[in-house]
Design a protein around this motif. Structure first.
Motif, PDB file in Angstrom:
ATOM      1  N   UNK A 111       0.537  -1.164  -0.258  1.00  0.00           N
ATOM      2  CA  UNK A 111      -0.395  -0.139  -0.104  1.00  0.00           C
ATOM      3  C   UNK A 111       0.812   1.067   0.084  1.00  0.00           C
ATOM      4  N   UNK A 112       2.111   1.145   0.816  1.00  0.00           N
ATOM      5  CA  UNK A 112       2.644   2.188   0.318  1.00  0.00           C
ATOM      6  C   UNK A 112       3.566   2.705  -0.111  1.00  0.00           C
ATOM      7  N   UNK A 113       4.181   1.659  -0.842  1.00  0.00           N
ATOM      8  CA  UNK A 113       4.985   1.521  -2.046  1.00  0.00           C
ATOM      9  C   UNK A 113       3.584   2.352  -3.648  1.00  0.00           C
ATOM     10  N   UNK A 114       2.225   1.828  -3.809  1.00  0.00           N
ATOM     11  CA  UNK A 114       1.794   1.509  -4.608  1.00  0.00           C
ATOM     12  C   UNK A 114       1.356   3.493  -4.731  1.00  0.00           C
ATOM     13  N   UNK A 115       0.764   4.366  -3.625  1.00  0.00           N
ATOM     14  CA  UNK A 115       0.850   5.009  -2.837  1.00  0.00           C
ATOM     15  C   UNK A 115       1.589   6.029  -3.427  1.00  0.00           C
ATOM     16  N   UNK A 123      -0.918   2.516 -11.754  1.00  0.00           N
ATOM     17  CA  UNK A 123      -1.768   2.437 -10.133  1.00  0.00           C
ATOM     18  C   UNK A 123      -3.011   1.840  -9.646  1.00  0.00           C
ATOM     19  N   UNK A 124      -3.819   2.458 -10.930  1.00  0.00           N
ATOM     20  CA  UNK A 124      -5.411   1.650 -10.875  1.00  0.00           C
ATOM     21  C   UNK A 124      -5.181   0.228 -11.381  1.00  0.00           C
ATOM     22  N   UNK A 125      -4.422  -0.173 -12.892  1.00  0.00           N
ATOM     23  CA  UNK A 125      -4.381  -1.158 -13.293  1.00  0.00           C
ATOM     24  C   UNK A 125      -3.483  -2.061 -12.108  1.00  0.00           C
ATOM     25  N   UNK A 126      -2.751  -1.693 -11.895  1.00  0.00           N
ATOM     26  CA  UNK A 126      -1.786  -2.863 -10.726  1.00  0.00           C
ATOM     27  C   UNK A 126      -2.852  -3.292  -9.449  1.00  0.00           C
ATOM     28  N   UNK A 127      -3.846  -1.966  -9.052  1.00  0.00           N
ATOM     29  CA  UNK A 127      -3.893  -2.365  -7.963  1.00  0.00           C
ATOM     30  C   UNK A 127      -5.192  -3.682  -7.983  1.00  0.00           C
ATOM     31  N   UNK A 129      -5.403  -5.820 -10.752  1.00  0.00           N
ATOM     32  CA  UNK A 129      -4.172  -6.744 -10.804  1.00  0.00           C
ATOM     33  C   UNK A 129      -4.085  -7.735  -9.383  1.00  0.00           C
ATOM     34  N   UNK A 130      -3.565  -6.784  -8.414  1.00  0.00           N
ATOM     35  CA  UNK A 130      -3.473  -7.659  -7.479  1.00  0.00           C
ATOM     36  C   UNK A 130      -4.402  -8.047  -6.291  1.00  0.00           C
ATOM     37  N   UNK A 131      -5.607  -7.777  -6.749  1.00  0.00           N
ATOM     38  CA  UNK A 131      -7.068  -7.871  -6.875  1.00  0.00           C
ATOM     39  C   UNK A 131      -7.504  -9.341  -6.659  1.00  0.00           C
ATOM     40  N   UNK A 132      -7.004  -9.312  -8.092  1.00  0.00           N
ATOM     41  CA  UNK A 132      -7.480 -10.717  -9.063  1.00  0.00           C
ATOM     42  C   UNK A 132      -7.318 -11.998  -7.901  1.00  0.00           C
ATOM     43  N   UNK A 133      -5.916 -12.627  -7.439  1.00  0.00           N
ATOM     44  CA  UNK A 133      -5.563 -13.879  -6.849  1.00  0.00           C
ATOM     45  C   UNK A 133      -6.460 -14.025  -6.101  1.00  0.00           C
ATOM     46  N   UNK A 134      -7.148 -12.919  -5.024  1.00  0.00           N
ATOM     47  CA  UNK A 134      -8.259 -13.378  -3.882  1.00  0.00           C
ATOM     48  C   UNK A 134      -9.360 -13.809  -4.379  1.00  0.00           C
ATOM     49  N   UNK A 135     -10.204 -13.519  -5.507  1.00  0.00           N
ATOM     50  CA  UNK A 135     -11.373 -14.622  -6.162  1.00  0.00           C
ATOM     51  C   UNK A 135     -10.665 -15.852  -6.420  1.00  0.00           C
ATOM     52  N   UNK A 136      -8.934 -16.223  -6.466  1.00  0.00           N
ATOM     53  CA  UNK A 136      -9.256 -17.827  -7.154  1.00  0.00           C
ATOM     54  C   UNK A 136      -9.575 -18.373  -5.891  1.00  0.00           C
TER      55      UNK A 136
END
Length: 317
Positions: A111-115, A123-127, A129-136
């Protein structure tokens, strides 16, 4: 007569009964919204708690809970003196310690690095993409890791093979397997876990950063003295909740990724309970272990909350 009625309607305080009626209606609406949740919580979380007495009985599915023989603390003595239990208990603590050290801190760092990214689109694309594995599901994730780390067809082993390195049996190597478990948990959950930190960062007053920039503070100083202090309450809350599960660990990740060759380092309380309870039908023993986990987690949560309030003034309540 008409003048007096109009004066009465506009007089101060005449709207109090109406406001009180609206307030009561609002509270009733909120209680009605909460009612289904309360009913489900009572039915599925509180009523089944009577089954705890199985831990103090020699439970038989033919006799039922109340007609089974009472044995007191026999099952507690059994698993507390069983070497196998202490081995899985140690594995549980070690894996949870690694999860706390790396898994808990990773979303904060992310979160600190993305900020610090200035390009909003990236930034939005990276966030996202980082959410997607949670739904697997963990079934999919375990399949991905087994395929990627396969000694014959895995991409990683093929890559290191280009440099003349012999294939490594990652999933059957006890010295590496714990690291794989921790990395898999981070890869799957780091983006989703960082959402709360993103929300806190988004609520920080931008004028604080502007004032710090005018005073000559570097980006590192701004993170250290503005961003991190605002994150401390959320970090404390999530850390206390995480500590309550120090003696338990998610079953799906361990069960789906482990194999008999790495049982010595990956067999934890949840998988031990699965084998003893479902495969060997020792329901009383596994209930006793579950009760012990709950009591230890409750005591750890209360103790850590008091310690946190004493040292930092922050706590859950």
């Amino acid at each position: 007569m008409n003048d007096s009625t109009a004066a009465l309607e506009t007089a101060p305080g005449t709207n109090k009964p109406k406001r009180k009626r609206v307030r009561v209606q609002t509270l009733l609406s909120l209680y009605l919204l909460f009612a289904p949740t309360a009913v489900l919580l009572f039915l599925f979380n509180y009523i089944p708690m009577y089954g705890i007495i199985i831990a103090f009985k020699d439970y038989s599915i033919y006799k039922g809970i109340f007609r089974s023989d009472w044995v007191g603390f026999e099952h507690f003595v059994y698993f507390l003196t069983d070497d196998k239990f202490w081995s899985v208990f140690q594995n549980t603590l070690i894996l949870n310690f690694y999860d706390l050290l790396f898994g808990f801190t990773s979303p904060i760092i992310f979160a600190l690095l993305a900020n610090e990214l200035y390009q909003k689109t990236f930034k939005r694309v990276m966030q996202t993409v980082s959410y997607l594995p949670h739904f697997l599901s963990w079934i999919v994730v375990s399949g991905v890791f087994y395929s990627f780390l396969s000694p014959e067809t895995g991409l990683f082993n093929r890559f290191i093979g280009l440099f003349g390195v012999d294939p490594i049996f990652f999933m059957t190597e006890p010295g590496i397997f714990r690291g794989i478990l921790v990395f898999a948990d981070i890869w799957k959950g780091v983006g989703w876990s960082a959402i709360l930190y993103f929300a806190v960062i988004a609520g920080i007053d931008s004028s604080l950063y502007e004032a710090a920039w005018i005073d000559g503070a570097s980006r590192w100083r701004q993170v250290l003295h503005i961003t991190l202090p605002h994150l401390v309450p959320m970090i404390t809350l999530l850390f206390l909740l995480r500590l309550a599960h120090l003696f338990s660990i998610d079953f799906d990740r361990i069960f789906l990724m482990q194999n008999p060759l790495v049982y010595d380092v990956s067999d934890v309380i949840s998988t031990y309970v699965y084998r003893m309870g479902l495969e060997q039908s020792q329901y009383s023993l596994t209930t006793a272990i579950g009760l012990m986990q709950s009591v230890l987690g409750f005591l750890l949560l209360i103790g850590s909350n008091r310690l946190s309030k004493r040292l930092t003034g922050l706590g859950m309540y």
